[in-house]
Design an enzyme around this catalytic site. Structure first.
Site, PDB file in Angstrom:
ATOM      1  N   GLY A  77      35.106  62.341  15.723  1.00 26.51           N
ATOM      2  CA  GLY A  77      33.642  61.848  16.033  1.00 26.51           C
ATOM      3  C   GLY A  77      32.951  62.528  14.959  1.00 26.51           C
ATOM      4  O   GLY A  77      31.740  61.996  14.380  1.00 26.51           O
ATOM      5  N   SER A  78      33.096  63.562  14.495  1.00 22.95           N
ATOM      6  CA  SER A  78      32.193  64.417  13.592  1.00 22.95           C
ATOM      7  C   SER A  78      32.258  63.695  12.009  1.00 22.95           C
ATOM      8  O   SER A  78      31.045  63.266  11.693  1.00 22.95           O
ATOM      9  CB  SER A  78      32.713  65.744  13.202  1.00 22.95           C
ATOM     10  N   ASN A 158      26.556  65.817  25.356  1.00 26.11           N
ATOM     11  CA  ASN A 158      27.669  66.438  25.610  1.00 26.11           C
ATOM     12  C   ASN A 158      27.556  67.966  26.516  1.00 26.11           C
ATOM     13  O   ASN A 158      28.699  68.139  27.186  1.00 26.11           O
ATOM     14  CB  ASN A 158      28.481  66.762  24.441  1.00 26.11           C
ATOM     15  N   GLN A 186      30.889  60.965  23.939  1.00 21.61           N
ATOM     16  CA  GLN A 186      31.042  61.325  25.372  1.00 21.61           C
ATOM     17  C   GLN A 186      31.148  60.090  26.203  1.00 21.61           C
ATOM     18  O   GLN A 186      31.421  60.345  27.426  1.00 21.61           O
ATOM     19  CB  GLN A 186      29.950  62.242  25.745  1.00 21.61           C
ATOM     20  N   SER A 206      35.407  59.248  19.512  1.00 24.54           N
ATOM     21  CA  SER A 206      36.788  60.404  19.314  1.00 24.54           C
ATOM     22  C   SER A 206      37.705  60.326  20.200  1.00 24.54           C
ATOM     23  O   SER A 206      37.406  60.415  21.476  1.00 24.54           O
ATOM     24  CB  SER A 206      36.070  61.791  19.079  1.00 24.54           C
ATOM     25  N   HIS A 208      40.121  62.399  21.324  1.00 23.75           N
ATOM     26  CA  HIS A 208      40.368  63.659  22.191  1.00 23.75           C
ATOM     27  C   HIS A 208      39.518  63.812  23.419  1.00 23.75           C
ATOM     28  O   HIS A 208      39.587  64.688  24.343  1.00 23.75           O
ATOM     29  CB  HIS A 208      40.607  64.782  21.462  1.00 23.75           C
ATOM     30  N   THR A 244      46.041  58.051   3.546  1.00 26.03           N
ATOM     31  CA  THR A 244      47.010  57.429   4.496  1.00 26.03           C
ATOM     32  C   THR A 244      46.492  57.669   6.005  1.00 26.03           C
ATOM     33  O   THR A 244      46.222  58.726   6.492  1.00 26.03           O
ATOM     34  CB  THR A 244      48.356  58.037   4.041  1.00 26.03           C
ATOM     35  N   CYS A 331      30.999  74.022  20.444  1.00 22.55           N
ATOM     36  CA  CYS A 331      30.630  74.529  19.162  1.00 22.55           C
ATOM     37  C   CYS A 331      29.711  75.725  19.323  1.00 22.55           C
ATOM     38  O   CYS A 331      29.420  76.177  18.105  1.00 22.55           O
ATOM     39  CB  CYS A 331      29.939  73.346  18.426  1.00 22.55           C
TER      40      CYS A 331
HETATM   41  C1  LIG Z   1      33.085  66.177  20.662  1.00 23.94           C
HETATM   42  C2  LIG Z   1      31.799  65.557  19.950  1.00 23.94           C
HETATM   43  C3  LIG Z   1      31.817  65.207  18.785  1.00 23.94           C
HETATM   44  C4  LIG Z   1      32.674  65.697  17.758  1.00 23.94           C
HETATM   45  O1  LIG Z   1      33.957  64.817  17.874  1.00 23.94           O
HETATM   46  P1  LIG Z   1      35.381  65.552  17.122  1.00 23.94           P
HETATM   47  O2  LIG Z   1      36.332  64.339  17.150  1.00 23.94           O
HETATM   48  O3  LIG Z   1      35.522  66.942  17.855  1.00 23.94           O
HETATM   49  O4  LIG Z   1      34.563  65.811  15.652  1.00 23.94           O
HETATM   50  C5  LIG Z   1      30.541  64.432  18.296  1.00 23.94           C
HETATM   51  N1  LIG Z   1      29.777  64.256  19.317  1.00 23.94           N
HETATM   52  C6  LIG Z   1      29.674  64.415  20.558  1.00 23.94           C
HETATM   53  C7  LIG Z   1      28.665  64.022  21.627  1.00 23.94           C
HETATM   54  C8  LIG Z   1      30.919  65.081  21.178  1.00 23.94           C
HETATM   55  O5  LIG Z   1      30.832  65.404  22.515  1.00 23.94           O
END
Ligand SMILES: *Cc1c(COP(=O)(O)O)cnc(C)c1O
Length: 402
Positions: A77-78, A158, A186, A206, A208, A244, A331
């Site tokens: 996500g970042s 989040n 989210q 993202s 995870h 890759t 974070c």
């Molecule tokens: C977790 C999160 C991210 C970051 O995602 P990563 O895959 O951990 O880099 C960005 N934005 C929100 C709203 C998140 O909850």
């Protein structure tokens, strides 16, 4: 002791489906999608199959495999946030547009990207968030200027779980010809996301956060919206991101997302019940407050403040009872500053310090919720009894704020 994991906004456990999909890819589809031979071409086909499946979950435009796709894979996500925002900003600047609109309670991946752009000469308007954790499309419309290059507003927060009026904000941006990005990390897999119906130009997700693997994500970029490259190297992802591809991770993400979307209605209904019971139970504690709108919030999110206590102490004591929760963002843990999200909602510093976020998942049970409702009040009472701040509040030396 049983562990009750209620920190699913920080990360989720992988689903069996995602693990099975990944194992399968590690074992059988090990080729490099850029290789011209059969093993490589199998990997390339698998990669694009995942792309199409993820695109379907978000209702992207159909893709014939020849034109530029709308889904590009990233490390999470970042990275997706960074690429979307920097790309739209830098392309805007080429046309003399150096103004960006966002909100005061974005995730750090957005916030810090914007701060950096400010140092590079961009001007950012951070819209105030109402006490209920929402911004309105009218406020976005009023902030748009001739030189606005980008609007970036998160889909769901989040920390407090509030869901923004994305479709309306998107409509405003489209009418004014401004690129609209949303950090939907989210939201995707948890609530309906439809990039076409919701007028989204760019979006970050993202894996995870919806029971897929960590370190893999994707960005959506609407066809016709240009996208700059920030990771230079090979021609992967049509030149938009070198390196890759993490094929097994991408396969795990596709499997997890399909599963999450297929079960969304069922899961939401179950989570809503648990969420409401948990909120009702926790608000019975005196001088407590729910943060964020009660209705416009993620089905799995509970965020409450208890006056007169430190969130960090609460977390440690709950952990000792097997409850894994969070004070807000993963974070910011480890820092003593209160969450910028809670401050953006207008909470006083003293109150924002006493926050507790419980983010549930499909694995959360009724018994888990009962246990939390039984244990949290004990811990809050214990902490208040040893708190000098609480003593002052109780003696009337300081007024109660909530
Ligand atoms: C977790 C999160 C991210 C970051 O995602 P990563 O895959 O951990 O880099 C960005 N934005 C929100 C709203 C998140 O909850």
């Amino acid at each position: 002791m049983k562990t009750i994991y209620v920190d699913n906004a920080a990360t989720t456990a992988m689903s069996d489906t995602a693990i099975a999909a990944m194992t399968d890819y590690y074992k059988t589809v090990y080729g490099n999608p850029s290789s011209l031979h059969t093993v490589g071409q199998q990997a390339k086909e698998a990669l694009d199959d995942c792309r199409v499946r993820i695109a379907k979950c978000l209702n992207c435009e159909p893709w014939d495999g020849k034109q530029l796709p709308e889904i590009f894979f990233t490390s999470g996500g970042s990275e997706a946030d960074n690429q979307c925002i920097r790309s739209a900003a830098l392309l805007g600047a080429r046309k003399g547009k150096r103004h960006i609109i966002s909100t005061a309670f974005e995730h750090h991946a957005v916030m810090h990207t914007l701060k950096k752009l400010e140092k590079e000469g961009f001007e950012v308007t951070y819209l105030d968030v109402h006490a209920n954790g929402l911004v309105t499309a009218d406020e976005v419309a009023a902030a748009i200027r001739e030189d606005t290059a980008l609007v970036t507003v998160m889909f769901a927060n989040n920390e407090v779980g509030t869901i923004q009026p994305i479709e309306e904000i998107g409509a405003v941006c489209r009418k004014k010809g401004v690129v609209f990005h949303t950090d939907a990390v989210q939201a995707v897999g948890h609530i309906p996301v439809d990039v076409r119906a919701q007028n989204v130009d760019m979006l970050s997700l993202s894996a995870h956060k919806f029971h897929g693997p960590k370190g893999v994500g994707a960005l959506y970029c609407k066809r016709g919206v240009p996208l700059l490259t920030f990771v230079e190297g090979g021609a992967q992802e049509r030149g938009k991101r070198a390196g890759t591809e993490n094929l097994a991770g991408i396969a795990g993400m596709a499997a997890a997302l399909e599963e999450a979307c297929a079960n969304m209605e069922k899961n939401s209904a179950k989570l809503l019940k648990l969420r409401e019971k948990l909120i009702d139970g926790l608000l019975k504690i005196e001088h407590s407050k729910l943060n964020g709108d009660r209705n416009m919030r993620l089905p799995a999110n509970v965020n409450v403040c208890f006056e007169g206590i430190e969130g960090e102490s609460l977390l440690l004591l709950l952990d000792a009872k097997g409850i894994c929760a969070s004070s807000g963002s993963a974070c910011t843990s480890g820092s003593l500053d209160p969450s910028h999200v809670l401050l953006a909602l207008g909470l006083p510093h003293e109150v924002a310090h006493g926050s507790l976020r419980l983010s549930l998942s499909e694995a959360t049970t009724d018994e888990d919720v009962d246990y939390i409702i039984a244990e949290v009040p004990k811990v809050v009472e214990y902490l208040r009894n040893i708190s000098p701040v609480w003593e002052e509040l109780e003696k009337g030396i300081k007024p109660h704020l909530i």
